[in-house]
Design a protein around this motif. Structure first.
Motif, PDB file in Angstrom:
ATOM      1  N   GLU A  50       5.232  -3.179 -22.466  1.00 31.70           N
ATOM      2  CA  GLU A  50       6.419  -2.793 -23.213  1.00 31.70           C
ATOM      3  C   GLU A  50       6.708  -3.768 -24.347  1.00 31.70           C
TER       4      GLU A  50
ATOM      5  N   ARG B 215       6.659  -2.697 -28.394  1.00 31.24           N
ATOM      6  CA  ARG B 215       7.813  -2.909 -29.274  1.00 31.24           C
ATOM      7  C   ARG B 215       7.465  -3.799 -30.463  1.00 31.24           C
TER       8      ARG B 215
ATOM      9  N   ARG C 118       5.794  -4.813 -17.980  1.00 33.23           N
ATOM     10  CA  ARG C 118       6.674  -5.635 -18.814  1.00 33.23           C
ATOM     11  C   ARG C 118       5.922  -6.132 -20.051  1.00 33.23           C
TER      12      ARG C 118
END
Length: 156
Positions: free
Chosen positions: A137, A141, A134
């Motif tokens: 990611e 981004r 998590r």
């Protein structure tokens, strides 16, 4: 006739004494077994807590008490034993969580382990891997990863 009745009473009393002796021996054996099992469970739990605390370094007595209480609560409220919960502190510490974070994460990891029919080692590994993914990611981004939480986020 009186002699026969007296003899029957004596035989009955002797039989009753034998039954009482056997019941007492059985009761003592059952109590001894229960005491031995309790002592064994306590020492296994204590050993697991000590091993988990050893990897965490310097943990205050207050934090130790909170960790012990959390592990016992898991043992009381789930299918997992308190010893399993105490061992999972080791896995949580190995994954990089400190004592406070481990204590906060323990109920979620236990619920995850119980729901997935995993042992605590597998549940901890999967949960901490999911948390790392998590964060990865978020960083990929272009967002700044959230600061480490005091608990793992698990969506069950």
């Amino acid at each position: 006739m009186l002699f026969r009745s007296s003899k029957r009473l004596t035989v009955t009393a002797d039989n009753l004494k034998n039954v009482t002796r056997k019941a007492a021996k059985f009761g003592i054996a059952v109590m001894t077994t229960a005491v031995v099992a309790s002592v064994k469970a306590f020492t296994e739990f204590d050993d697991a807590m000590n091993q988990s605390l050893a990897i965490m370094g310097n943990v205050s007595d207050t934090m130790r008490g909170q960790m012990t209480a959390a592990a016992r609560e898991i043992g009381r409220t789930t299918r997992l034993s308190a010893k399993d919960a105490a061992e999972s502190f080791f896995f949580l510490a190995s994954a990089g969580l400190d004592a406070e974070q481990s204590t906060a994460a323990l109920p979620q990891v236990a619920a995850f382990a119980q729901a997935g029919m995993f042992n605590m080692a597998v549940a901890t590994d999967l949960a901490t891997d999911a948390e790392r993914l998590r964060r990865f990611e978020q960083e990929a981004r272009g967002r700044r990863a959230e600061p480490p939480q005091h608990r793992l986020r698990l969506w069950l």
